[in-house]
Design an enzyme around this catalytic site. Structure first.
Site, mmCIF file in Angstrom:
data_model
loop_
_atom_site.group_PDB
_atom_site.id
_atom_site.type_symbol
_atom_site.label_atom_id
_atom_site.label_comp_id
_atom_site.label_asym_id
_atom_site.label_seq_id
_atom_site.Cartn_x
_atom_site.Cartn_y
_atom_site.Cartn_z
ATOM 1 N N CYS A 384 0.835 -1.205 0.000
ATOM 2 C CA CYS A 384 0.000 0.000 0.000
ATOM 3 C C CYS A 384 0.870 1.256 0.000
ATOM 4 O O CYS A 384 1.479 1.555 -1.008
ATOM 5 C CB CYS A 384 -1.000 -0.044 1.139
ATOM 6 S SG CYS A 384 -2.478 0.884 0.736
ATOM 7 N N HIS A 510 -3.610 -5.090 0.270
ATOM 8 C CA HIS A 510 -3.045 -5.655 1.507
ATOM 9 C C HIS A 510 -3.100 -7.181 1.488
ATOM 10 O O HIS A 510 -4.083 -7.764 1.954
ATOM 11 C CB HIS A 510 -3.832 -5.165 2.728
ATOM 12 C CG HIS A 510 -3.672 -3.712 3.007
ATOM 13 N ND1 HIS A 510 -2.785 -3.238 3.947
ATOM 14 C CD2 HIS A 510 -4.275 -2.626 2.476
ATOM 15 C CE1 HIS A 510 -2.850 -1.912 3.979
ATOM 16 N NE2 HIS A 510 -3.755 -1.518 3.104
ATOM 17 N N GLU A 512 -1.582 -9.198 3.344
ATOM 18 C CA GLU A 512 -1.465 -9.751 4.705
ATOM 19 C C GLU A 512 -2.818 -10.149 5.315
ATOM 20 O O GLU A 512 -2.892 -11.071 6.111
ATOM 21 C CB GLU A 512 -0.723 -8.771 5.623
ATOM 22 C CG GLU A 512 -1.471 -7.489 6.014
ATOM 23 C CD GLU A 512 -1.318 -6.338 5.004
ATOM 24 O OE1 GLU A 512 -1.007 -6.620 3.827
ATOM 25 O OE2 GLU A 512 -1.538 -5.178 5.397
HETATM 26 N N1 GLN Z 1 -2.003 6.657 2.728
HETATM 27 C C1 GLN Z 1 -2.082 5.897 1.521
HETATM 28 C C2 GLN Z 1 -3.439 6.071 0.844
HETATM 29 O O1 GLN Z 1 -4.392 6.449 1.456
HETATM 30 C C3 GLN Z 1 -1.800 4.430 1.776
HETATM 31 C C4 GLN Z 1 -2.754 3.761 2.681
HETATM 32 C C5 GLN Z 1 -2.268 2.445 3.226
HETATM 33 O O2 GLN Z 1 -1.071 2.181 3.261
HETATM 34 N N2 GLN Z 1 -3.173 1.614 3.710
HETATM 35 O O3 GLN Z 1 -3.563 5.800 -0.339
#
Ligand code: GLN
Length: 537
Positions: A384, A510, A512
């Site tokens: 992310c 994600h 995970e």
């Molecule tokens: N802050 C980033 C976004 O909103 C990544 C978010 C995250 O890592 N879950 O796109």
């Protein structure tokens, strides 16, 4: 009328006794005995969901397929049971009140005074029965967050009392998890805190059916008898729960103590089929007997609280066990990487994971870490925000777009390689408005991601607002970083890789969240394998 049975898990004496793990372990045993089981968590705070909570407050925010932002205990439920949870599995006081207040505004209470009892408790009961009413589960385990005696848990305890009265004790039971502390000076285990917390439950009209007692020392038969007598349960209903070497030992420990058979007996369900735990025990055995050790650097800004990255560290454990490898995590605060000490802090690592996150703090350190992994051919996984940092690093240091950034960090950057999608620009509310939940992704066959998944079509969970800016795709690709995973509906970039690097993968989603004991995540398996290979060089 279906005959779903309900098990409630309350906590006494203190928080952090591990209700979630006890609930998940019991569920695992019942599942292995052939019952279909799900677990629900009721959280007594007023936030609608933990999505707006700082990870320092509450640990990781876990995301389900249906896009619910939930308590991290749901991650344990999925990892143990290997079945997905959903919004219905996590309810907060905020959500309960929101539904009741919405109904009130619609005039649905027909002029009545709206009160905690019966309106809030009715809504709590409705949410508890929602899972049972699907007809999918033989048993629903509901974990009540907080500790008995907290003002904010009272409506939940009252709802449990009413449900048990309505359904009967053969259909709904209460397990109370308490602490039996050891006083070193007296050389004794003390039962008084448990007696008091059970008394408190009884004042709310609930007599627990089973006591699970956390303890650092063996609880003798004498003490069990004493606990039974003063807490109004049978001696066989006092189950000790000793500190375990790993959470993955708890199902076996609870089986040895007979928790699952006592539960089945009380619910008048057959306990003929024994839980085999074959695959589970194979995992535990490999996890405990690694043939080698590797070290992965986890770069994040909430590293002081390891729970902020719970699903990631559990995914390391799952993948590590498959490879019979112990995965040590070196926790690296991204802010500490900002003083030109990258080499010193990252030396000797076999792999690098740049973690998810929000906001500007620490991002330059993350970018430096990506650069280090890229230039030194160290296996790299960016998740992310970590993927977004990998794109920024590439744009800055390979394409020479020195000002490349995400508009999250600098709204006016000359090169917004990561930016907001149009539909996100209109949003003003913070809660529940990100790109959330499961989205499809198509993988290019010639990619590390495909090699890991062995599939072109995958679905993974998301939680972010910002995206790879497609305006820069051609430029970035011609410089060598490839977009190997694309959302088939929106065209958004979900995976980036550097094919000339031994293992460099960034994912906007994600992975995970979907790693479980029985299904270690393919991307983590592949990343750990790459790190093992690197460690041998
Ligand atoms: N802050 C980033 C976004 O909103 C990544 C978010 C995250 O890592 N879950 O796109």
């Amino acid at each position: 009328m279906n005959n779903t049975k309900y098990v409630f898990v309350t906590g006494g004496v203190t928080s952090s006794l591990g209700k979630g793990i006890i609930a998940a372990s019991l569920a695992k045993l019942l599942q292995e005995r052939g019952y279909s089981v799900t677990i629900q968590k009721l959280d007594p705070y007023i936030n609608i969901d933990p999505g707006t909570l700082n990870p320092y407050e509450h640990g990781e925010c876990y995301v389900t397929d249906d896009g619910a932002e939930t308590d991290l205990d749901l991650g344990h439920y999925e990892r143990f049971l290997n079945i997905p949870t959903s919004q219905a599995n996590n309810v907060t006081t905020g959500r309960i009140y929101q539904s009741v207040i919405n109904k009130e505004r619609k005039g649905e209470f027909l002029g009545k005074t709206v009160q905690v009892i019966p309106h809030i408790t009715d809504e709590i009961k409705r949410r508890i029965k929602l899972l049972g009413n699907t007809g999918k589960y033989d048993i629903v385990i509901t974990e009540i967050g907080g500790t008995v005696g907290d003002i904010e848990s009272l409506p939940y305890i009252e709802s449990v009392r009413q449900l048990q009265w309505e359904l009967g004790e053969d259909n709904a039971i209460v397990i109370h998890l308490t602490l039996v502390p050891y006083l070193a000076a007296a050389g004794e285990l003390k039962t008084k805190p448990t007696q008091h917390s059970v008394k408190m439950l009884m004042q709310s009209g609930i007599g627990p059916n089973i006591l699970v007692c956390r303890s650092e020392h063996e609880i003798s038969e004498d003490i069990k008898r004493k606990l039974a007598l003063f807490c109004n349960v049978k001696k066989e209903d006092v189950i000790q729960s000793l500190d375990a070497e790993t959470i993955y030992d708890v199902p076996n420990l609870m089986f040895e103590e007979g928790l699952d058979s006592v539960v089945l007996k009380k619910l008048e369900l057959s306990s003929e089929k024994q839980p085999a735990l074959t695959e589970w025990n194979c995992f535990v055995k490999k996890y405990k007997n690694p043939k080698q050790t590797i070290e992965i650097g986890l770069i994040g800004k909430y590293v002081e609280l390891h729970d902020s990255y719970k699903s990631i560290t559990e995914a390391f454990i799952h993948a590590g066990s498959t490879h019979e490898t112990k995965v040590n995590v070196r926790w690296i605060h991204s802010e500490e990487l900002e003083n030109g000490n990258v080499e010193k802090k990252l030396k000797g690592l076999d792999g690098l994971l740049v973690a998810p996150g929000f906001g500007e703090r620490g991002i330059e350190g993350k970018i430096d870490a990506v650069k280090y992994a890229r230039e030194n051919n160290i296996p790299f996984l960016g998740i992310c925000l970590g993927m977004q940092m990998a794109v920024i690093e590439y744009a800055r240091n390979v394409l020479g777009l020195k000002e490349a950034n995400s508009t999250e960090m600098n709204e006016n950057t000359a090169h917004p390689v990561i930016n907001l999608m149009e539909e996100q620009k209109e949003i003003t509310n913070m809660g529940g408005t990100m790109r959330l939940g499961a989205w499809d992704c198509t993988l290019e066959t010639a990619s590390k991601a495909y090699a890991a998944y062995q599939n072109n079509n995958i679905s993974e969970r998301h939680r972010h607002r910002y995206e790879f800016n497609s305006d820069y795709k051609t430029q970035i690709e011609s410089a060598g970083m490839k977009a190997t995973g694309i959302n088939p509906k929106t065209g958004l970039v979900e995976v980036v890789e550097i094919p000339t690097h031994p293992w460099f993968v960034g994912v906007q989603y994600h992975p995970e969240y979907k790693s479980t004991v029985l299904n270690p995540h393919p991307l983590f398996l592949s990343f750990i394998e790459a790190a093992i290979n690197y460690s041998k060089k």
